[in-house]
Design an enzyme around this catalytic site. Sequence first.
Site, PDB file in Angstrom:
ATOM      1  N   SER A  37       0.925  -1.104  -0.017  1.00 26.04           N
ATOM      2  CA  SER A  37       0.004  -0.141  -0.002  1.00 26.04           C
ATOM      3  C   SER A  37       1.011   1.363   0.003  1.00 26.04           C
ATOM      4  O   SER A  37       2.031   1.350  -0.875  1.00 26.04           O
ATOM      5  CB  SER A  37      -1.100   0.089   1.166  1.00 26.04           C
ATOM      6  OG  SER A  37      -1.873   1.124   1.293  1.00 26.04           O
ATOM      7  N   HIS A  64      -2.662  -1.095  -3.277  1.00 23.45           N
ATOM      8  CA  HIS A  64      -3.746  -0.305  -3.325  1.00 23.45           C
ATOM      9  C   HIS A  64      -3.710   0.913  -4.202  1.00 23.45           C
ATOM     10  O   HIS A  64      -2.650   1.826  -4.109  1.00 23.45           O
ATOM     11  CB  HIS A  64      -3.913   0.212  -1.838  1.00 23.45           C
ATOM     12  CG  HIS A  64      -4.201  -0.898  -0.605  1.00 23.45           C
ATOM     13  ND1 HIS A  64      -4.630  -0.233   0.409  1.00 23.45           N
ATOM     14  CD2 HIS A  64      -4.236  -2.081  -0.878  1.00 23.45           C
ATOM     15  CE1 HIS A  64      -4.955  -1.486   1.021  1.00 23.45           C
ATOM     16  NE2 HIS A  64      -4.896  -2.499   0.463  1.00 23.45           N
ATOM     17  N   ASP A 156      -4.852  -4.996   5.920  1.00 20.11           N
ATOM     18  CA  ASP A 156      -4.891  -5.673   4.800  1.00 20.11           C
ATOM     19  C   ASP A 156      -3.896  -6.876   4.572  1.00 20.11           C
ATOM     20  O   ASP A 156      -2.526  -6.372   4.499  1.00 20.11           O
ATOM     21  CB  ASP A 156      -5.098  -5.049   3.472  1.00 20.11           C
ATOM     22  CG  ASP A 156      -5.743  -5.540   2.315  1.00 20.11           C
ATOM     23  OD1 ASP A 156      -6.188  -6.680   2.355  1.00 20.11           O
ATOM     24  OD2 ASP A 156      -5.502  -5.038   1.286  1.00 20.11           O
TER      25      ASP A 156
END
Length: 782
Positions: A37, A64, A156
């Site tokens: 991310s 992401h 995540d």
Amino acid sequence: MNSKRKNVAFSKKNTLNKPENLLKNDALFPVAAIGASAGGLEAIRKFLNNLPDDTGMGYVIIQHLSPDHESILPELLERETKMPVHQVKDGMAVKVDNIYVIPPDTYMSIVDGHLTLSPRRNKGGIFLPVDFFFKNLALVYQNKAIGILLSGTGSDGTAGVKDIKGEGGITFAQDSSAAFKGMPQSAIESGFVDFILPAGEIAKELDDILKLPYLSLSVNEIVPENEADFRKILILLHNRKGIDFSLYKQTTINRRIMRRMTLNRKKSLEDYMQMLRENESELEQLYQDLLISVTSFFRDPSAYKALTKKILPALFKDRPSNAALKIWIAACASGEEAFSFAIAISEYISGKGIEVPFQLFATDLNPRSIEKARQGIYTTGSLEDISPEHLIKYFNKIDGHYQVVKSLRDSCIFATHNLLTDPPFSKIDILSCQNVMIYFEPKAQKKILKAFHYALKPTGYLILGKSETAGGSSELFAQADKELKIYTPRNGINRADFDFSFPSSSVPIEQHSEADKLDKVKGNEWNVEEEMDKLLLSEYVPASVVVNSDLQIIRFHGPTSRYLQPTYGKASLQLLNMVRDDLVFELRALIYNAKSDKQPARKNGIHLLNKDGEDVVDLEVVPLSSGFFLILFKESNTISSVEHIAKPGINNSKIAESQRLQTLENEIRDARGQVKNMSEEFEATREELQSANEEILSSNEELQSINEELETSKEELQSSNEELTTINEELHHRNEELKEAFKFREAIVETIREPLIVLKTDLRIMSANRAFYQNFHQKPHE
């Protein structure tokens, strides 16, 4: 991958011409999934810079990305590796030594070696593409799945690495070198990460592991070459941990042992056995790997639908309100299944207006899993199958994670339990044991089913996993739902002859050492000093006890049995519960006075009635340091008024009666004073507590409301920040490229020998090269 690599400890089983043995990952090559991310671009670049171009596996990057910004991540990564880089299109096949990048605003999965895309769900809500892909990869690729978590915020990927490790794959997480530590640190704290390294070192470690055979074999091909060494490992586990893994499916045990060997670079079972003997930490790691289970909330929706549509209506029909519903979740792992049942039953009870309580017992062999279940704290990725309504109703957000509400946790009792050796519960209405029997050999399965039959009521229900069956014990259970594997116990079976014991594999248990025996002998030796202390305390020291500020007895001295006795019911060392009834008022008053005045309080001549007549005792309370009190019970030396010396000419009986009445009146007066003081103190305390409780409730509601608003804002800001960080990184790299291009252009212009000028639209000179200034005898600043 090089097909010439061989495994010394495990060999391939011959599966030629046996298509029925071909598992879903037999024809697949390893695939590494990289989740990242914020700050992940730089980490991915370092990873690729240290990765060879011919490893023989495929790479999938799940980053992401902003849904409103076209990603240039594939173009940026093309400059870091010689491997082809693709932005994934729906249905694209995964090839070895190729890199695949997820497109923005999508979920991605892998089926039969092809990547499939699906649109992002719940727009604006929680987006967990890494968990989604990791879980799918683990299910299909099993031991050939690699999960790598790099820089990023949030959690995540944490649930995903658990699934990858549970299926026999290998997991990595970036260490403190990550620009943003949220994602890798969350996975590390979960305990399901095998390697914690910098991004560049992860690539080198992965390349070394690929040289070992584990990732090239299918789950059916992992078979030990040396059966004797394999048995020695099982014996060692039994001796140290008390679990006989010879009763478990050997394919799973083989795979988990070889996985640990691969992580430790051990090529033979003999070497690994030696390591287990010398390294207690590795033995614990292997033990935890063997017990790991893959579970999730509401894992099989059809089973919970049957629970609410069929099982619960039948059990609650004409059920008395005082007959609590009893549920047993066997092998509950970290508690997801237990809380799923609790939520489903709570929803059913509240929806139907039923007042019958329920109690849920959840057990597992692994103490670590039970401890996690008791805490009831789960990552965001673990709650993907929880509806938003249930998430708000049954979970509280704590430090980026979610905890099951206390009322639901209180309804679940978690305990360690071995299905093969420990006695089962009894009078159970619902027994759920899903996806557990598949790990046991048939002999062990039959033993467990007998225990389940003993545990269930005649009207109870047994729920197994879809891949499990009670067919081997058809004499014990009848099918209530063939498709969902729901069974009911058959009547007429004698439950009393159930044998709780289980014949083990007769593996030897380690004997106690000589040092232990010596310590035992020393402990039995006569201790003169100890005997002397006992004599002095029993014969010469007055009966006394030491209590703490809560009046819990922490030490006894002398013969206290005349004044203190255990009470009926639950065991307690509370002083006022154990002291004789005719001493309670005086003792309570003396403790109150000693605590208030911080001085010893004493009362003499307290009369105690017993079988032999009447005793007189002196009571003293002495305050000690740190809130402790010494309570002394002494036989009184004063002459009782009842035992006065008779004198001639005086009506002794009337005098004795008068004195006795006076004593009783004084005691009543003291008792009334004590009751009044206690009542006033109680009322004052009650009012203070009531006021404090109202303030706490009010503050709690306000704080909870503020916390919910802040958490919502934090999630939105975090999501936006991740997307902006990713865009910023891409723009930064594009800016660096533009600077290099500008410098390159300037260098070319300066090397041209002919005069060159660049004009603006109004024919003004914007820039010129060195030849121009030299030919026209001008200076750059003019």
